[in-house]
Design a protein around this motif. Sequence first.
Motif, PDB file in Angstrom:
ATOM      1  N   GLU A  12      26.988  24.707 -34.382  1.00  0.00           N
ATOM      2  CA  GLU A  12      26.571  23.901 -33.431  1.00  0.00           C
ATOM      3  C   GLU A  12      26.104  25.087 -32.381  1.00  0.00           C
ATOM      4  OE1 GLU A  12      28.640  20.994 -30.443  1.00  0.00           O
ATOM      5  OE2 GLU A  12      28.602  20.060 -32.488  1.00  0.00           O
ATOM      6  N   SER A  58      25.741  22.190 -40.727  1.00  0.00           N
ATOM      7  CA  SER A  58      26.898  21.713 -40.665  1.00  0.00           C
ATOM      8  C   SER A  58      27.985  22.028 -41.542  1.00  0.00           C
ATOM      9  CB  SER A  58      26.799  20.187 -40.321  1.00  0.00           C
ATOM     10  OG  SER A  58      26.156  19.489 -41.654  1.00  0.00           O
ATOM     11  N   ILE A  85      33.796  22.849 -35.824  1.00  0.00           N
ATOM     12  CA  ILE A  85      32.747  22.108 -35.611  1.00  0.00           C
ATOM     13  C   ILE A  85      32.821  21.123 -36.708  1.00  0.00           C
ATOM     14  CG2 ILE A  85      30.127  21.785 -35.602  1.00  0.00           C
ATOM     15  CD1 ILE A  85      31.454  23.336 -33.097  1.00  0.00           C
TER      16      ILE A  85
END
Length: 94
Positions: A12, A58, A85
């Motif tokens: 992120e 991700s 994250i």
Amino acid sequence: MKKFVLLHYGFEKPTPEIMAAWGKWFEAIKVHIADMGGHFSRGREISKAGTKDLPLASDSITGFTIINAESLDDAEKMAQANPFISSIRVYEMR
């Protein structure tokens, strides 16, 4: 004392809040840090099927930290406080 590697997953774009949370975490575990590690950027995966680029996403491994802990359970407790994250994996080093 055993060594454990923490693999940080998920990317992120860093914000001041994210950076502050990481700084606070590093400060909290500083006596256990063997190697602060580093951040990963682009990468490639090489397999028998060929090579492919690994963009930041991700599910990407985005960094690592090496810590000293008495046990896997102790290392996990330190990892749980990490501002990860997506996830964090903990492996005992041999």
